[in-house]
Design an enzyme around this catalytic site. Structure first.
Site, PDB file in Angstrom:
ATOM      1  N   GLU A   1      -5.734   7.111  -1.260  1.00  0.00           N
ATOM      2  CA  GLU A   1      -5.749   5.906  -0.421  1.00  0.00           C
ATOM      3  C   GLU A   1      -6.386   4.736  -1.168  1.00  0.00           C
ATOM      4  OE1 GLU A   1      -4.083   5.461   2.279  1.00  0.00           O
ATOM      5  OE2 GLU A   1      -3.470   7.568   2.263  1.00  0.00           O
TER       6      GLU A   1
ATOM      7  N   HIS B   1       0.843  -1.202   0.000  1.00  0.00           N
ATOM      8  CA  HIS B   1       0.000   0.000   0.000  1.00  0.00           C
ATOM      9  C   HIS B   1       0.885   1.263   0.000  1.00  0.00           C
ATOM     10  CE1 HIS B   1      -3.258   2.770   1.352  1.00  0.00           C
ATOM     11  NE2 HIS B   1      -2.245   3.331   1.988  1.00  0.00           N
ATOM     12  N   GLU B   2       1.887   1.279   0.875  1.00  0.00           N
ATOM     13  CA  GLU B   2       2.784   2.449   0.947  1.00  0.00           C
ATOM     14  C   GLU B   2       3.535   2.642  -0.373  1.00  0.00           C
ATOM     15  OE1 GLU B   2       2.711   4.617   3.299  1.00  0.00           O
ATOM     16  OE2 GLU B   2       1.299   3.403   4.448  1.00  0.00           O
TER      17      GLU B   2
ATOM     18  N   HIS C   1       1.513   4.424  -2.980  1.00  0.00           N
ATOM     19  CA  HIS C   1       1.535   5.892  -2.936  1.00  0.00           C
ATOM     20  C   HIS C   1       2.685   6.434  -3.772  1.00  0.00           C
ATOM     21  CE1 HIS C   1      -1.671   6.676  -0.238  1.00  0.00           C
ATOM     22  NE2 HIS C   1      -1.159   5.996   0.757  1.00  0.00           N
TER      23      HIS C   1
HETATM   24 ZN   LIG Z   1      -2.038   5.289   2.523  1.00  0.00          ZN
END
Ligand SMILES: [Zn+2]
Length: 413
Positions: free
Chosen positions: A355, A277-278, A281
């Protein structure tokens, strides 16, 4: 009454009213949904954990209301009450160099603001966090942290302020363009130096041990084509039980950091999904988009200040009798939040959009089911409420509310 005083008071009244109204809505919504775990989390979260999260959210909300009232009083005292005017009058008569007087007056105001923050910060750490079992910091550690933060803010902020004031005094009417370039380069330099120079002053970073977790993470990094200067475990547990993962730094100075608390509570596949997930980004260019957006915002702000600085009503309207570049800069920093407040839902909207995109990235580069189970553990362990007020979360939340986020991930699983 000066017209700018009226505009300032109207902006302040509207922004604070909205803020309090949303906080009331949040508190009652969370309280109303306290008695049962929401359907989507029935078999994942215990009623006890759900109620703990509700109580924790409501208590933190009350403290933040008090904090807002104190900030409002301080802001009014500094501006219309004449606090900024007094600081500048005092330092102008005490010091002969206007540049030094300007830096000293601004530093005095910032110091008072930092001191005023201490009681609520103490209450937050040693009463609320303590009560819910999150606080791990000692009074000694707390004092050490705050003195270090103050020293760093002075060591970095005061020379920067002096440089900007010097530019304002010396380069003519386009000073704001130069100031913007200085601030931009300074913040890029700081982001680049942060992981190796500043973060280690507060925490210990240990390279992740060889083993199955590291192999798994390196596999993920290779799959995503991500270069970093290493994977580190941070001793977050010396201050708090809250867990997190992030990567910091710029260019080739990037580091991946896991809180030790996170490594303890998630399994390897969940950690892989959280890191994916990171990385999402980064790969979806959120970091660079945010950087560009905030640079544009600061350029616009500085251009506005470049205009305001020549308007006598800007000073008198905010209680300052003697116009100066330093006073203009300080007043601008103090009052602009009352106006930029109205931008907050827009920023929050884009953050939540990012997100979702990062979750999509995690779902395609790791397991969506593991992202979900990792998130549920994080919600539970951090006592984040699963039932925020829809309007409050639309305005304030940088992350989608739990139920919506997990439904989105489930659609990808
Ligand atoms: Zn995030």
């Amino acid at each position: 009454m000066n017209i700018f005083t009226v505009i300032f008071l109207i902006a302040l009244t509207i922004s604070f009213s909205i803020q309090f109204w949303l906080a009331r809505r949040q508190a009652s919504y969370v309280a109303e949904h306290r008695s049962a775990v929401p359907e989507a989390f029935k078999d994942k979260v215990s009623l006890e954990a759900h109620q703990k999260a509700a109580d924790y959210t409501i208590e933190k909300g009350k403290l933040s209301d008090i904090d807002s009232i104190i900030s409002l009083i301080v802001l009014l005292g500094f501006t219309l009450g004449g606090g900024v005017n007094m600081a500048f009058e005092y330092w102008s008569s005490a010091v002969s160099l206007p540049l030094i007087a300007g830096v000293a007056a601004s530093a005095t105001i910032f110091l008072v603001m930092a001191l005023v923050d201490i009681p609520t910060s103490l209450y937050q750490t040693f009463v609320i966090e303590e009560k819910y079992g999150f606080n791990k910091t000692t009074v000694k550690q707390y004092i050490k942290d705050h003195l270090l933060q103050l020293a760093l803010a002075a060591a970095i902020g005061l020379p920067l302020l002096a440089l900007i004031l010097w530019v304002m005094d010396s380069v003519g009417s386009l000073w704001w363009l130069w100031a913007w370039l200085i601030i931009l380069s300074f913040s890029l330099l700081l982001s680049w130096l942060f992981p190796t120079l500043i973060a280690p002053l507060f925490n210990k970073f240990t390279p992740m041990e060889e083993g199955s977790l590291k192999d798994r993470i390196q596999g993920l990094l290779a799959r995503c084509g991500f270069n970093s200067q290493g994977i580190f475990i941070m001793d977050g547990s010396k201050r708090s039980g809250h867990g997190n993962a992030y990567f910091t730094g710029l260019g080739n100075n990037k580091r991946i950091v896991f809180f030790d608390t996170l490594v303890k509570s998630l399994d390897e596949e969940e950690l892989e999904a959280v890191l994916a997930h990171e990385l999402g980004h980064f790969k979806r260019k959120h970091v660079i988009k945010m950087l560009i957006a905030s640079s544009i915002m600061s350029l616009i702000s500085l251009a506005v200040l470049g205009w305001l600085i020549n308007q006598p009503w800007f000073f008198t309207g905010l209680g300052v009798q003697q116009a100066s570049n330093a006073a203009a800069l300080l007043l601008f920093m103090l009052v602009s939040p009352a106006f930029t407040f109205f931008m907050q839902p827009v920023t929050a909207y884009f953050q939540r959009k990012f997100e979702f995109e990062a979750d999509d990235f995690a779902a395609s580069n790791a397991k969506a089911a593991k992202m979900i189970s990792g998130l549920v553990k994080l919600y539970e362990e951090n006592a984040n409420t699963l039932t925020p007020d829809p309007l409050y979360s639309a305005f304030h939340y940088s992350h989608p509310p739990a139920a919506i986020r997990i439904a989105h991930l489930e659609s990808k699983a």
